[in-house]
Scaffold this active site. Structure first.
Site, mmCIF file in Angstrom:
data_model
loop_
_atom_site.group_PDB
_atom_site.id
_atom_site.type_symbol
_atom_site.label_atom_id
_atom_site.label_comp_id
_atom_site.label_asym_id
_atom_site.label_seq_id
_atom_site.Cartn_x
_atom_site.Cartn_y
_atom_site.Cartn_z
ATOM 1 N N THR B 22 -21.289 16.939 -113.865
ATOM 2 C CA THR B 22 -19.931 18.076 -113.672
ATOM 3 C C THR B 22 -19.323 18.487 -114.698
ATOM 4 O OG1 THR B 22 -18.098 17.837 -112.128
ATOM 5 C CG2 THR B 22 -18.170 15.898 -113.819
ATOM 6 N N CYS B 28 -8.811 15.960 -114.253
ATOM 7 C CA CYS B 28 -9.614 15.603 -113.141
ATOM 8 C C CYS B 28 -10.316 14.277 -113.641
ATOM 9 C CB CYS B 28 -10.752 16.507 -112.806
ATOM 10 S SG CYS B 28 -10.015 17.845 -111.780
ATOM 11 N N HIS B 45 -15.866 14.202 -108.394
ATOM 12 C CA HIS B 45 -15.084 15.134 -109.478
ATOM 13 C C HIS B 45 -13.684 15.019 -108.581
ATOM 14 C CE1 HIS B 45 -14.834 18.806 -112.149
ATOM 15 N NE2 HIS B 45 -13.453 18.403 -111.908
#
Lengths: 205, 161
Positions: B22, B28, B45
Site C-alpha cells: 500500500t 492512514c 489501509h
C-alpha cells in the site's frame, strides 16, 4: 463503496462558476507578484471516488508539494492544495531560471504563496457571495508522497462520503504554455461555503 | 510473484509468493495480520478510526480501523484460522502537517493508531511490531512468505519489521 455523490451536477457547475471568478483574480495577483504572465483558466470540478484519487497525482506515493490553508471566521476549516512534483518543472524554470534549481525553502515558499493567493482569492469570492466573514491563515507546507499529504483532508471528508470534490487549476504562461497543475480539495467547511455561495449566486442575491 | 495493491479504505488477502503493498500512508494506518502456520496474510489501509454513524454500516469495512480488523478476523475464521493464531504489525498514523492538528480531535493519525491497537486487542491479536507516528509518509510492503513488513519513506529511509 457506493454512496451519494458529494455534490450534484448542478452544484458542481455552480462551484465551477465561482472558482472561475476566483481563478481570474488569482491569476492577476500572481502575475503582479511573480512578475511573469500567469493565467488560470476555468478549473475542472469533479466528484472523485477515494479509489480514483491516486490517478490524479500519478499514484499515492508520487512526490508532491502540499499547501494546507486553514481559514477561520464565521466558519472554520482547511483547504488543501497539491502540486504534483512531476508537473512543476516549467513553473520552477520561470521562477528560478533555466536550471530550475532553488533551495528547498525558497521553492516551498513560492508554492506556499501560490497556494495562499489561490485560496485567498477563492475565500474572498466565497465570503462576498455568502456574506460570511472568512479569512485565510498562514499556510502549512509539506513535501512528501501525494497520498500521505492527501490524508490530511481525506480523513475529514471521509467521515461524510466516499467521494471528494476536487478543483483542478491549470496555470499557464505565455502562449498558453502549461506551467503547473494544482488540485484543490476543500474540506467539509469549504464545501459548505461553496454551497452557500452557490445558493446566493442562483437566487441573484 | 506479484504485488497486490491495497487501496485507500480497502483490505485484501494474499498467499505466497504474492506481496501486499500500500502506497502513500499519511495519517492512514496499514494493519497487517499474518497467520504463520497457514502462511496467509492480510492488509488493510484504514482512513479513519471508526464509523461515525450507522449510515456507514454498508461502507467498505477497510475504511475504519475497527471494522477492518473485524472483517480480517471474520475472513480468517472462514479459513479456519482463529485470531489467537494471528500476529499483527501496523505502520502509518503520521501527522503530515507537523502539529497543525496535534492534540485536537482532528489529529487523525494518532486516533487511527489508537483505534488499530484497540481493535487488535479486542480480538486478542498480538501486535508484534509497529512503525507509527512522525511526520513522514510511508509506503509498506508485506511479504506473505515470511510476514516481513518493509516500510519506506520518500526520504529513503527503510525499516524492516
Amino acid at each position: 463503496m457506493g454512496s451519494t455523490p458529494f455534490l450534484s451536477r448542478e452544484q458542481v457547475a455552480a462551484v465551477e462558476e465561482i472558482a472561475t471568478i476566483a481563478a481570474g483574480q488569482a491569476g492577476n495577483a500572481l502575475s503582479r507578484l511573480l512578475k511573469i504572465p500567469i493565467h488560470i483558466g476555468v478549473p475542472e470540478v469533479a466528484n472523485v471516488k477515494l479509489s480514483e484519487v491516486p490517478a490524479l497525482f500519478g499514484g499515492l506515493d508520487a512526490p508532491a508539494i502540499g499547501v494546507l490553508v486553514p481559514f477561520q471566521g464565521d466558519i472554520e476549516g482547511n483547504a488543501l492544495l497539491l502540486f504534483p512534483e512531476a508537473g512543476i518543472t516549467e513553473l520552477e524554470e520561470m521562477l528560478f531560471g533555466s536550471s530550475g534549481q532553488a533551495e528547498d525553502d525558497l521553492r516551498l515558499s513560492a508554492f506556499a504563496e501560490i497556494g495562499n493567493i489561490l485560496t485567498g482569492s477563492l475565500l474572498t469570492v466565497l465570503s462576498s457571495l455568502s456574506e460570511r466573514v472568512v479569512v485565510n491563515l498562514p499556510p502549512f507546507l509539506v513535501q512528501d508522497m501525494a497520498g500521505a499529504i492527501l490524508d490530511a483532508i481525506l480523513g475529514e471528508v471521509g467521515t461524510l462520503s466516499d467521494e471528494v470534490t476536487t478543483l483542478t487549476f491549470n496555470l499557464t504562461g505565455l502562449e498558453d504554455a502549461s506551467l503547473v497543475k494544482s488540485v484543490l480539495i476543500p474540506g467539509s467547511a469549504g464545501i459548505e461555503l461553496f454551497l452557500e455561495a452557490a445558493g446566493r449566486l442562483k437566487t441573484g442575491r | 510473484m506479484s504485488h497486490i495493491v491495497v487501496g485507500i479504505a480497502e483490505f485484501k488477502f494474499a498467499e505466497p509468493p504474492h506481496k501486499l503493498v500500500t502506497y502513500g500512508l499519511g495519517s492512514c494506518v496499514a494493519i497487517t495480520c499474518y497467520a504463520k502456520e497457514a502462511i496467509i496474510g492480510s492488509m488493510a489501509h484504514v482512513l479513519l478510526p471508526h464509523a461515525y454513524s450507522s449510515s456507514h454500516d454498508n461502507e467498505a469495512p477497510g475504511k475504519f480501523a475497527d471494522s477492518a480488523v473485524a472483517a480480517m478476523v471474520q475472513q480468517m475464521e472462514i479459513r479456519d484460522i482463529g485470531p489467537s493464531r494471528l500476529i499483527a504489525k501496523i505502520a502509518g498514523g503520521a501527522d503530515m502537517f507537523a502539529g497543525q492538528f496535534m492534540g485536537s480531535d482532528r489529529c487523525i493519525g494518532a486516533r487511527n493508531i489508537l483505534a488499530a491497537r484497540k481493535a487488535l486487542d479486542k480480538f486478542g491479536i498480538r501486535l508484534v511490531a509497529q512503525d507509527v507516528g512522525g511526520t513522514a509518509g510511508r509506503t509498506v510492503e508485506f511479504a506473505t512468505e515470511s510476514g516481513l513488513l518493509v516500510v519506506r519513506t520518500l526520504r529513503g529511509e527503510v525499516k524492516q519489521l
